[in-house]
Write a protein that holds these residues in place. Structure first.
Motif, PDB file in Angstrom:
ATOM      1  N   LEU A 292      18.445 -68.214 -60.331  1.00 54.84           N
ATOM      2  CA  LEU A 292      17.171 -67.829 -59.715  1.00 54.84           C
ATOM      3  C   LEU A 292      17.064 -66.324 -59.533  1.00 54.84           C
ATOM      4  CD1 LEU A 292      16.861 -70.687 -57.076  1.00 54.84           C
ATOM      5  CD2 LEU A 292      15.404 -70.339 -59.075  1.00 54.84           C
ATOM      6  N   ARG A 293      18.205 -65.640 -59.512  1.00 52.53           N
ATOM      7  CA  ARG A 293      18.174 -64.169 -59.418  1.00 52.53           C
ATOM      8  C   ARG A 293      17.419 -63.574 -60.604  1.00 52.53           C
ATOM      9  NH1 ARG A 293      17.702 -59.645 -59.896  1.00 52.53           N
ATOM     10  NH2 ARG A 293      18.985 -57.874 -59.237  1.00 52.53           N
ATOM     11  N   PHE A 294      17.479 -64.225 -61.757  1.00 50.27           N
ATOM     12  CA  PHE A 294      16.831 -63.716 -62.968  1.00 50.27           C
ATOM     13  C   PHE A 294      15.539 -64.467 -63.306  1.00 50.27           C
ATOM     14  CE2 PHE A 294      21.389 -62.956 -63.270  1.00 50.27           C
ATOM     15  CZ  PHE A 294      21.427 -61.587 -63.511  1.00 50.27           C
ATOM     16  N   TYR A 295      15.184 -65.440 -62.485  1.00 50.08           N
ATOM     17  CA  TYR A 295      13.960 -66.226 -62.686  1.00 50.08           C
ATOM     18  C   TYR A 295      12.763 -65.385 -62.234  1.00 50.08           C
ATOM     19  CZ  TYR A 295      10.763 -70.248 -62.009  1.00 50.08           C
ATOM     20  OH  TYR A 295       9.706 -71.127 -62.039  1.00 50.08           O
ATOM     21  N   SER A 296      11.820 -65.152 -63.106  1.00 49.38           N
ATOM     22  CA  SER A 296      10.765 -64.160 -62.853  1.00 49.38           C
ATOM     23  C   SER A 296       9.534 -64.697 -62.129  1.00 49.38           C
ATOM     24  CB  SER A 296      10.322 -63.536 -64.185  1.00 49.38           C
ATOM     25  OG  SER A 296       9.764 -64.529 -65.044  1.00 49.38           O
TER      26      SER A 296
ATOM     27  N   ARG B 104      11.721 -67.827 -70.961  1.00 50.64           N
ATOM     28  CA  ARG B 104      12.899 -67.497 -70.175  1.00 50.64           C
ATOM     29  C   ARG B 104      12.925 -68.203 -68.814  1.00 50.64           C
ATOM     30  NH1 ARG B 104      18.123 -66.157 -70.708  1.00 50.64           N
ATOM     31  NH2 ARG B 104      18.830 -64.586 -69.197  1.00 50.64           N
ATOM     32  N   PRO B 105      11.822 -68.235 -68.065  1.00 48.49           N
ATOM     33  CA  PRO B 105      11.858 -68.972 -66.797  1.00 48.49           C
ATOM     34  C   PRO B 105      12.217 -70.443 -66.985  1.00 48.49           C
ATOM     35  CG  PRO B 105       9.939 -67.551 -66.865  1.00 48.49           C
ATOM     36  CD  PRO B 105      10.538 -67.523 -68.233  1.00 48.49           C
ATOM     37  N   LEU B 106      11.732 -71.042 -68.075  1.00 48.40           N
ATOM     38  CA  LEU B 106      12.049 -72.443 -68.355  1.00 48.40           C
ATOM     39  C   LEU B 106      13.549 -72.618 -68.558  1.00 48.40           C
ATOM     40  CD1 LEU B 106      11.196 -75.346 -69.065  1.00 48.40           C
ATOM     41  CD2 LEU B 106      10.827 -74.563 -71.415  1.00 48.40           C
ATOM     42  N   GLN B 107      14.164 -71.727 -69.329  1.00 42.44           N
ATOM     43  CA  GLN B 107      15.601 -71.809 -69.590  1.00 42.44           C
ATOM     44  C   GLN B 107      16.401 -71.691 -68.295  1.00 42.44           C
ATOM     45  OE1 GLN B 107      16.061 -68.526 -72.281  1.00 42.44           O
ATOM     46  NE2 GLN B 107      15.187 -69.611 -74.034  1.00 42.44           N
ATOM     47  N   LEU B 108      16.028 -70.726 -67.457  1.00 42.72           N
ATOM     48  CA  LEU B 108      16.754 -70.516 -66.200  1.00 42.72           C
ATOM     49  C   LEU B 108      16.547 -71.672 -65.236  1.00 42.72           C
ATOM     50  CD1 LEU B 108      15.977 -66.712 -65.784  1.00 42.72           C
ATOM     51  CD2 LEU B 108      18.238 -67.716 -66.172  1.00 42.72           C
ATOM     52  N   LEU B 109      15.340 -72.230 -65.236  1.00 42.44           N
ATOM     53  CA  LEU B 109      15.072 -73.364 -64.348  1.00 42.44           C
ATOM     54  C   LEU B 109      15.856 -74.596 -64.786  1.00 42.44           C
ATOM     55  CD1 LEU B 109      13.506 -74.277 -61.865  1.00 42.44           C
ATOM     56  CD2 LEU B 109      11.641 -74.974 -63.369  1.00 42.44           C
ATOM     57  N   ILE B 110      16.036 -74.776 -66.091  1.00 43.51           N
ATOM     58  CA  ILE B 110      16.849 -75.886 -66.590  1.00 43.51           C
ATOM     59  C   ILE B 110      18.280 -75.747 -66.080  1.00 43.51           C
ATOM     60  CG2 ILE B 110      17.918 -76.847 -68.663  1.00 43.51           C
ATOM     61  CD1 ILE B 110      15.273 -76.361 -70.116  1.00 43.51           C
ATOM     62  N   VAL B 111      18.830 -74.522 -66.156  1.00 42.06           N
ATOM     63  CA  VAL B 111      20.186 -74.270 -65.644  1.00 42.06           C
ATOM     64  C   VAL B 111      20.241 -74.562 -64.150  1.00 42.06           C
ATOM     65  CG1 VAL B 111      21.931 -72.498 -65.227  1.00 42.06           C
ATOM     66  CG2 VAL B 111      20.732 -72.584 -67.426  1.00 42.06           C
TER      67      VAL B 111
ATOM     68  N   SER C 211      15.582 -77.884 -51.175  1.00 40.72           N
ATOM     69  CA  SER C 211      15.908 -77.161 -52.405  1.00 40.72           C
ATOM     70  C   SER C 211      15.688 -78.024 -53.637  1.00 40.72           C
ATOM     71  CB  SER C 211      17.355 -76.653 -52.365  1.00 40.72           C
ATOM     72  OG  SER C 211      18.272 -77.727 -52.296  1.00 40.72           O
ATOM     73  N   THR C 212      16.050 -79.308 -53.538  1.00 43.37           N
ATOM     74  CA  THR C 212      15.869 -80.210 -54.682  1.00 43.37           C
ATOM     75  C   THR C 212      14.396 -80.494 -54.962  1.00 43.37           C
ATOM     76  OG1 THR C 212      17.987 -81.265 -54.201  1.00 43.37           O
ATOM     77  CG2 THR C 212      16.479 -82.468 -55.622  1.00 43.37           C
ATOM     78  N   SER C 213      13.584 -80.589 -53.906  1.00 41.39           N
ATOM     79  CA  SER C 213      12.168 -80.925 -54.088  1.00 41.39           C
ATOM     80  C   SER C 213      11.371 -79.796 -54.725  1.00 41.39           C
ATOM     81  CB  SER C 213      11.538 -81.299 -52.739  1.00 41.39           C
ATOM     82  OG  SER C 213      11.525 -80.193 -51.855  1.00 41.39           O
ATOM     83  N   MET C 214      11.947 -78.609 -54.816  1.00 37.32           N
ATOM     84  CA  MET C 214      11.254 -77.495 -55.457  1.00 37.32           C
ATOM     85  C   MET C 214      11.217 -77.627 -56.978  1.00 37.32           C
ATOM     86  SD  MET C 214      10.214 -75.527 -52.975  1.00 37.32           S
ATOM     87  CE  MET C 214      10.060 -76.973 -51.904  1.00 37.32           C
ATOM     88  N   ASN C 215      12.087 -78.474 -57.538  1.00 33.54           N
ATOM     89  CA  ASN C 215      12.189 -78.577 -58.996  1.00 33.54           C
ATOM     90  C   ASN C 215      10.869 -78.941 -59.659  1.00 33.54           C
ATOM     91  OD1 ASN C 215      14.906 -78.029 -58.762  1.00 33.54           O
ATOM     92  ND2 ASN C 215      15.554 -80.157 -58.932  1.00 33.54           N
ATOM     93  N   MET C 216      10.215 -79.977 -59.140  1.00 37.67           N
ATOM     94  CA  MET C 216       9.031 -80.499 -59.821  1.00 37.67           C
ATOM     95  C   MET C 216       7.871 -79.505 -59.877  1.00 37.67           C
ATOM     96  SD  MET C 216       7.287 -84.277 -59.432  1.00 37.67           S
ATOM     97  CE  MET C 216       8.881 -85.081 -59.571  1.00 37.67           C
ATOM     98  N   PRO C 217       7.491 -78.855 -58.768  1.00 38.26           N
ATOM     99  CA  PRO C 217       6.403 -77.879 -58.875  1.00 38.26           C
ATOM    100  C   PRO C 217       6.771 -76.662 -59.719  1.00 38.26           C
ATOM    101  CG  PRO C 217       7.360 -77.820 -56.684  1.00 38.26           C
ATOM    102  CD  PRO C 217       7.902 -79.034 -57.365  1.00 38.26           C
ATOM    103  N   MET C 218       8.064 -76.313 -59.763  1.00 41.35           N
ATOM    104  CA  MET C 218       8.474 -75.175 -60.585  1.00 41.35           C
ATOM    105  C   MET C 218       8.360 -75.494 -62.075  1.00 41.35           C
ATOM    106  SD  MET C 218      11.649 -73.777 -58.246  1.00 41.35           S
ATOM    107  CE  MET C 218      12.061 -72.306 -59.177  1.00 41.35           C
ATOM    108  N   ILE C 219       8.481 -76.779 -62.441  1.00 38.83           N
ATOM    109  CA  ILE C 219       8.232 -77.183 -63.825  1.00 38.83           C
ATOM    110  C   ILE C 219       6.770 -76.904 -64.184  1.00 38.83           C
ATOM    111  CG2 ILE C 219       8.141 -79.160 -65.394  1.00 38.83           C
ATOM    112  CD1 ILE C 219      10.427 -80.397 -63.719  1.00 38.83           C
TER     113      ILE C 219
END
Length: 475
Positions: free
Chosen positions: A450-454, A235-242, A357-365
């Protein structure tokens, strides 16, 4: 357990891998001068070919992700892929830039160009995929990953400032344009610097890219069925993709060249301001990045991306008001006024906040990859990273299409906006839509997802402890 934390120099040097591929990407942005000059192909042919290559580029992502996930031996999992990627690009681009122009037959030149471009895509994807996936073995410490993010943002800020300056002020000036000889020298210097940066990244991975740092440290290979389970149930992966997709649309629409021309060259009436603002923003953007990554160390990537997305919404809303009311020539550095100060401050803060905000993408992957290890035991950094690459490429194409349709709607069907074009209400509205409204919609979607990203900071601390337990058990 001894490999829990990386050295600071390893955290700083690893992002040079991303910088290396960005340098090569910027070199390839000038390839049009090669194929219409020395190669001798038509614009229609090359446009069709490059469109096909975008499809090929997307198709290769999951294949290379699978290869990375099923690689592992005495030389590591990521180091061989980085070296292979750089090697493929060095050989294919060497043939493209140095050998192809000297071939007498046009059909042979075109054939060699096509083959070289196909292998360049392979190499580029191998190396870029490791920028995302390799973070998982550098460190699993939630307080160390922001250091990678910080180094990556700062290094690439210099790359995106210095490479265009080098191209225009040295290469183009020396050869009076982007001739074949100019591009060949550009290739040699770019690949040399990219090679040095690649060596930095491999050095950073040298003691980290070992089996005990891969997921749970058990060397388990991931099956196709497990890949499908990851896509379906992470689920976190799906929400992060969005979230990343909406963030990408926001970034690409706002930074589109035509949008930049309309904002600076028509609405503000001085296209040179764009270059001036790029120089002015350099130091403030680095300071904002330092503050943002420091915040991420304390609050985590989720809260950082969410809060800076909210800041983006507010700052760009104010910029939107200026775009609708400002008149050409008002923003000027020859006689600084209140409007100039207001625009510069909002533009700098908005750009800096957007960068964070954009630079957060890579570590969140990498966080999503660690979460999957604790959820199912599957360590799949390759496929998870290339899923994002695939989405990134699709969304990049979508943003270009959106801008194109909007421009066509106001009459730009055969030409693009040029600095000095007459200002109109339609131009203001399209600029507002691309530079402000579409990005704000993207950031709103970002905040909702991100509200639903755990994977909060607290959750990642717990995942870190679980991974250390698993690795301790395996050892």
């Amino acid at each position: 357990m001894k490999n829990e934390k990386a050295k600071t120099w390893q955290l700083i040097l690893f992002p040079f891998n991303d910088a290396a591929t960005n340098i090569i990407m910027m070199l390839m942005s000038f390839v049009s001068y090669l194929y219409t000059g020395a190669i001798g192909t038509s614009v229609v042919f090359i446009s069709t070919f490059l469109t096909a290559m975008r499809i090929w580029d997307a198709v290769t992502d999951p294949v290379i992700g699978w290869i990375i996930d099923h690689t592992g031996g005495r030389f590591g999992k990521f180091r061989p892929m980085i070296l292979l990627g750089y090697g493929l690009m060095l050989i294919s681009l060497g043939l493209m830039f140095l050998a192809a122009p000297s071939i007498g037959s046009e059909s042979a030149r075109v054939a060699l160009f096509v083959v070289c471009y196909i292998f360049y895509i392979f190499g580029y994807t191998f190396q870029t995929a490791c920028s995302k996936a390799g973070q998982t073995c550098i460190t699993i410490d939630p307080e160390q990953r922001p250091i990678i993010t910080r180094a990556n943002a700062i290094i690439n800020s210099f790359v995106f400032m210095l490479v265009p300056a080098f191209a225009s002020n040295y290469i183009a000036a020396k050869y009076q344009g982007f001739t074949t000889e100019a591009l060949q020298e550009f290739f040699l210097i770019a690949m040399a610097v990219a090679g040095l940066f690649t060596a930095f990244a491999i050095a950073a991975l040298w003691t980290r890219d070992v089996p005990e740092n891969w997921g749970a440290g058990d060397g388990k290979k991931v099956s196709i069925r497990e890949y499908l389970d990851i896509i379906k149930n992470n689920r976190p992966l799906q929400l992060l993709i969005v979230s990343c997709a909406s963030d990408k649309v926001a970034s690409m629409c706002a930074s589109n060249t035509s949008v930049t021309v309309m904002l600076f060259g028509i609405i503000l009436g001085n296209y040179a301001l764009n270059g001036t603002m790029g120089i002015i923003m350099m130091i403030p953007s680095i300071i904002i990045t330092l503050l943002g990554t420091e915040y991420a160390k304390k609050k985590g990537f989720k809260d950082t991306m969410k809060n800076f997305s909210i800041a983006n919404i507010v700052l760009y809303a104010f910029l939107g008001v200026l775009i609708m009311t400002i008149t050409p020539g008002t923003v000027t550095f020859s006689s600084v006024n209140f409007i100039t100060i207001l625009f510069v401050v909002l533009y700098i803060l908005g750009n800096g906040s957007k960068t964070v905000s954009t630079s957060m993408n890579m570590p969140m992957i990498a966080d999503c990859t660690d979460y999957e290890v604790t959820r199912t035991g599957a360590y799949a950094p390759g496929i998870i990273g290339t899923i994002f690459s695939f989405v990134d490429k699709v969304v990049s194409s979508l943003s270009t299409t959106i801008v194109g349709f909007l421009l066509a709607g106001i009459g730009y069907t055969s030409t693009l906006p040029q600095p000095g074009d007459a200002i109109s209400g339609e131009i203001r509205m399209i600029t507002l839509a691309c530079f402000v409204i579409i990005p704000i919609v993207g950031w709103v979607i970002n905040v909702i997802a991100l509200r639903f990203y755990s994977l909060s900071h607290e959750e990642m601390l717990s995942i870190h402890d679980q991974l250390m337990e698993k690795r301790g058990a395996e050892s």
